[in-house]
Design an enzyme around this catalytic site. Sequence first.
Site, PDB file in Angstrom:
ATOM      1  N   TRP A  25       0.832  -1.212   0.000  1.00 42.27           N
ATOM      2  CA  TRP A  25       0.000   0.000   0.000  1.00 42.27           C
ATOM      3  C   TRP A  25       0.862   1.256   0.000  1.00 42.27           C
ATOM      4  CZ3 TRP A  25      -0.846   3.331   4.481  1.00 42.27           C
ATOM      5  CH2 TRP A  25      -0.148   2.932   5.632  1.00 42.27           C
ATOM      6  N   ASP A  26       2.155   1.106   0.261  1.00 42.89           N
ATOM      7  CA  ASP A  26       3.100   2.210   0.165  1.00 42.89           C
ATOM      8  C   ASP A  26       2.964   2.937  -1.172  1.00 42.89           C
ATOM      9  OD1 ASP A  26       3.888   0.285   2.035  1.00 42.89           O
ATOM     10  OD2 ASP A  26       6.000   0.768   1.873  1.00 42.89           O
TER      11      ASP A  26
ATOM     12  N   GLU B 224       1.068  -1.415  13.139  1.00 39.53           N
ATOM     13  CA  GLU B 224       1.154  -2.881  13.259  1.00 39.53           C
ATOM     14  C   GLU B 224       1.552  -3.321  14.668  1.00 39.53           C
ATOM     15  OE1 GLU B 224       3.796  -3.435   9.981  1.00 39.53           O
ATOM     16  OE2 GLU B 224       2.188  -4.119   8.646  1.00 39.53           O
TER      17      GLU B 224
ATOM     18  N   LYS C 102       3.507   2.318  16.167  1.00 44.44           N
ATOM     19  CA  LYS C 102       4.634   2.141  15.246  1.00 44.44           C
ATOM     20  C   LYS C 102       4.666   3.266  14.220  1.00 44.44           C
ATOM     21  CE  LYS C 102       6.366  -1.347  11.961  1.00 44.44           C
ATOM     22  NZ  LYS C 102       5.898  -2.436  11.077  1.00 44.44           N
ATOM     23  N   GLN C 103       3.536   3.591  13.685  1.00 43.93           N
ATOM     24  CA  GLN C 103       3.464   4.643  12.681  1.00 43.93           C
ATOM     25  C   GLN C 103       2.053   5.216  12.718  1.00 43.93           C
ATOM     26  OE1 GLN C 103       3.628   1.495   9.323  1.00 43.93           O
ATOM     27  NE2 GLN C 103       2.830   3.313   8.317  1.00 43.93           N
TER      28      GLN C 103
END
Lengths: 765, 765
Positions: free
Chosen positions: A360-361, A491, A603-604
């Site tokens: 998906w990046d 995640e 995480k992000q």
Amino acid sequence: MNQDYIIPNEWSIIEEGFEKDRVKSSESIFSLGNGAMGQRANFEELYTGDTFQGSYIAGVYYPDKTKVGWWKNGYPEYFAKVLNAPVWIGINIEINGEQLDLNTCKEVKNFKRELNMKEGLLDRSFVAILPSGLEIEVNVRRFLAADLDELGVIKYDIKPLNGDAKIIYTPYVDAGVKNEDANWEETFWEPITSEIIGEQGFVQARTFKTHFNVVTFMENEIFINNEKQSIAPSAQQKTETKVQFTYEVEVKANEVATIQKFGGYVVSTNHNENELISAAQNVLAQANDLGYEQLLINQKEAWAKTWEMSDIAIDGDTEAQQGIRFNIFQLNQTYSGKDARLNIGPKGFTGEKYGGSTYWDTEAYCLPFYMATKNQEVARNLLTYRYNQLDKAIENAEKLGFKGGAALYPMVTMNGEECHNEWEITFEEIHRNAAISFAIFNYTRFTGDQTYIPEAGLEVLLGIARFWHQRVNWSADKQKFVMLGVTGPNEYENNVNNNFHSNYCAQWCINYALQQIDTVKTNYPQDYERIATKVNINADELAAMKNVADNIYFPYSEEKGVYLQQDGFLDKDLTPVSELDKVERPINQKWSWDRILRSAYIKQADTLQAFYYFEEDFTKEELEKHFDFYEPLTVHESSLSPCVHSIQAATLGRMEQAYTFYLRTSRLDLDDYNKEVHEGLHITSMAGTWMSIVEGFGGMRVKNDTLHFEPRLPEQWKGFSFKINFRNQILKVIVNKGETTFELEGTEPLEVYVFGEKSVVQPSI
Amino acid sequence: MNQDYIIPNEWSIIEEGFEKDRVKSSESIFSLGNGAMGQRANFEELYTGDTFQGSYIAGVYYPDKTKVGWWKNGYPEYFAKVLNAPVWIGINIEINGEQLDLNTCKEVKNFKRELNMKEGLLDRSFVAILPSGLEIEVNVRRFLAADLDELGVIKYDIKPLNGDAKIIYTPYVDAGVKNEDANWEETFWEPITSEIIGEQGFVQARTFKTHFNVVTFMENEIFINNEKQSIAPSAQQKTETKVQFTYEVEVKANEVATIQKFGGYVVSTNHNENELISAAQNVLAQANDLGYEQLLINQKEAWAKTWEMSDIAIDGDTEAQQGIRFNIFQLNQTYSGKDARLNIGPKGFTGEKYGGSTYWDTEAYCLPFYMATKNQEVARNLLTYRYNQLDKAIENAEKLGFKGGAALYPMVTMNGEECHNEWEITFEEIHRNAAISFAIFNYTRFTGDQTYIPEAGLEVLLGIARFWHQRVNWSADKQKFVMLGVTGPNEYENNVNNNFHSNYCAQWCINYALQQIDTVKTNYPQDYERIATKVNINADELAAMKNVADNIYFPYSEEKGVYLQQDGFLDKDLTPVSELDKVERPINQKWSWDRILRSAYIKQADTLQAFYYFEEDFTKEELEKHFDFYEPLTVHESSLSPCVHSIQAATLGRMEQAYTFYLRTSRLDLDDYNKEVHEGLHITSMAGTWMSIVEGFGGMRVKNDTLHFEPRLPEQWKGFSFKINFRNQILKVIVNKGETTFELEGTEPLEVYVFGEKSVVQPSI
């Protein structure tokens, strides 16, 4: 900063001095690519020290047998591996009976590598003292032709400094290679044939299972003091997997002996499988016709053209400048946009990790870069890639129990099939689906191209909306639709319920699809008829979808005034990251997985990623509130994290924080923040770096078909500039202290807004 | 019922007719074991058809390198594999130049296997027509000596029926074996030596890494018409891994040629590593001294003794009778309780699946059987096993970030180290820890042995209580302690919050530990001092623990009047299993993992498992309410599920349902409900079957040091009886329609309660 041997320079990546324990890291950093192929900066000559050999061909992959601890129903049988391709660069060198090998030389002096990003060249030079005491000076230049993308070129000079030298060159091509990350230690290449025709060598090999047929080829010339020598090979050798020639030359001290090698790959995806050797001969003929000097000129010109459009100049901060150019250079090396079958792997041509080429990046991070710095066709190719894989996405959803054309795009793929096998990712990290719908919206918003949706995009939007519709269930308890068992972009949470990001995406995707169905029906009735028949659009289903979008649940805390990342988030210990002991970081190396999951650490961007996608749905105050709630809990242990935060910090006018995040994203690999650059580069996050400048510091947005800017200069910079291809006119944006100016290349005046104030830019070029 | 070829018989498992596609299933069902070793019912002679060869030695395992898709911090490096041991049973047979192989015979007639459970014998007989047309009758008997537990015995008769026969026997021992489930296709045995001494053969091999040294041995005799022949081997062969002898005999039609083989294993865990061959010679000498006939008598006597105590007789239901005896037989074959280093693997000696030997099954399901049918020492050995592994459990917890002596027992183990590597199980299925505390409580309650806790158990209780104390965190939102990120016994939910079972266990474990600390302090002050010093008991920690136990959160629905399995359970679709389409079952084979997780369907008792453990904490009305809420959502796809439900259904007086669950648990493998018996038997769930009768239909409980019964007879039965070793007196319980009678073997009158009514049983034997 874990590593800082890269010498700051605005246009080059430079390493000086030879250190064996840096070899693998430098092999990643100095990688070359031309969109069609690429490779790590492995030495041409034998190197017996620690090295990670890797050469890669775009789109050529291997479906390695899945390796799991415990099989779960629905897992894919295969994990698509980025495939280490045959070697074309190899040139073994023997001098006066001794093998040149930097690992065993008495001494290596004046070692220097330079990745000349401006011109797309990799240079390496050193003086080596061989075990015999002979001192030689070596200069090697290598490049992958940007316009003749099946060709690579090497020029390898040796000058003996303190004695005469009998030099034996053994250039070779070799298909006897393995993958570092093979699951079962199998080889992936089946040798087909090897041939020697005149002084050209060819090895043909085919991947097992996928049957990609590749001819790796070479032709060599010898020069002394720049004068071409008519030397025939003194020997030639051919095995099933390898062809090599032997050239012997003798030079006196301070004379320069040179081998020039043309090599590369031709692949059955681009040529008739039975005519690969003649296709390779054709590439060599073109290279010979042009000759080395002309190829070099073409290379410089091609890169000048690329930079002309995609460069970002930063004034007054060499490290930041080097960082952004490195990122832009690698993005251009990885994906040229010419071929809709290709995509942007997370490691590009620099390593094998993660496997697959498409995450998906691509949609969430890479599309904006390619959309703004290439022509519109390139961005459309990225959308078309997914359109072409829609049938596989529907199959993938069917495997998981979805029906009626619901589509779930894979987490990782090479050919549209899912290639990942952790249930918490494969089956649950479904927000990836939304990134694909969002990209269609984003593309349309930016380019103004209204044709993609009726021609192709609507089917994708509907398949994805159907997935979300089926993925929720009615909660009798909440009297709302809920979404159970998902993993959001963060995640560090697995299998949670009512992840705000995923629920919001689901609602948005359904609403956007419904709205586009209406638009197409009204404006493109023929397309509508075609699609409605093909995918069976019916009013009941649309109404049911609408009901889901209208009644989906969002976890919200009245007390905190924020949407909750997921149900139960407030049960966690909310101690901010800043209070964590440094020895506990990074938590993904220090903590067990359950501890990470139980923690509140992020995480992000997750909730904030939704705020990034759908910024206009929220007020700046809401953004600020959520940023202040979530960022302090974020460990940024994904390469994709700092860029979003940098943009949002800039949006909130927090320039120091924005700048810190920027540096971390732009020099992630150069400075090896995560201690893993030896495995390859973080290609897709590099596009995030570009966004940090353009959308963050530049504050660029498109609203109602118009460009808006809110330029904010970090204190450390004097100014910066970038270019945007906006609807086929090129706008250069120049930000200096207190002033933003524009240069427009085109035919029509362009309306832009700066901090909400309208001005009209006239074409000046 | 997927398979019903097993002929009903009260004391034997019988198969008639040879069908190749049943071979692997029968190899499981007809397995033999004697606690020290065991094996699948593989044929002695060559069989080239589909077979799963397996012979196993108790406690001998191999730490296979972990195989995971994506490594997670905290995973163990190794996965302990149940190790396929060298072959001792092998006897190849050539008749008139043809190899006897049931896969290639012209015809196999009158094939019959009988597992004589009463006497611990495996018989096999058949008539085979060899490709040449020669018809032979074969009778084979095999047993593993119950009292000489390193010895196995084979008697193999061949009678040619329609012609003379020259028979060549090639008995062998062979260490060149592999595991079916090896992660990396490696061999696990390193050959050490092979020796022939007289007519005895020995191969010595050592496991890689774990260095278990094993000598596999044999000695053979030849008989004609039951008369011993003094035939020397015509040949003998020795390789690194194998020894074989060749015996040639000639018999006329209708004469019987017999080979008798003594074989087995001696292991370095029981003998000096350098004296293994002489230890093996010693076993053979004992066998020779006794001779086959006496060994057979001893075998029958040993099994008679075992049955005397552990038999359950069912009157009027042959299938139910066969089922329970099969279960009791296999439990006795798997674990004798003599050796505290051993435990009860989920597949016993019948297969490799699951690896490891010890799961929470031991404490939750197996302990009651061994506690009631053996002497007290055996049950105490099972507790001691965990006590001896406490240090490793503390290490295991430390790896996950716990401190100060907190102990987390592994999910799967051979030596105390964790051997499992799925994060959702390894790190999260922590209720296993509670089973270990509960077993100490259960043992003490049943045996009245007050010494185990001060001598050993208290340290275990405290380590476990500490774990729970640290595993929760304070929720500012709920103003309670919460437990995030767990997997309960229902493995169809992963990584949930506030699982009722786990939270209740945590509270109970802490309270029980605190209470036992007080008791030991008061009653065993010397032990208390020793332990308090060793493990640093301090008042602050105990107070903090108490605070957790007093303020732990339990999800509860006022509306439904039930505790919720976990937070958010009511968000699920609560359609009962009965409304599921049959083609969707079993869901673990038909549904993707995410769909299973999102569903409300329950693999095995979870909330109800807590109600089983802590029955006295709840009223019958509460049990009924929870049973009625959860059972309809339960798919019973774990072998451990039906037994608990059978007991609870019986407790609630729902005899038809109790009986259905009983049949399913007791004939799970005989009727192959789960279509997996070819992989081995479900040994630990067999103990659950025993509980279904004793605790379910018998309604046996121990309260305040007294036995209570609530006997309930299923309609299908005329009566049933079982025996209990209650505090060193043997009570036989005989349940008939409308009447329960007791026979007591002992010296003291015994008070028992039947449906709450007291009576006193006088010793009668």
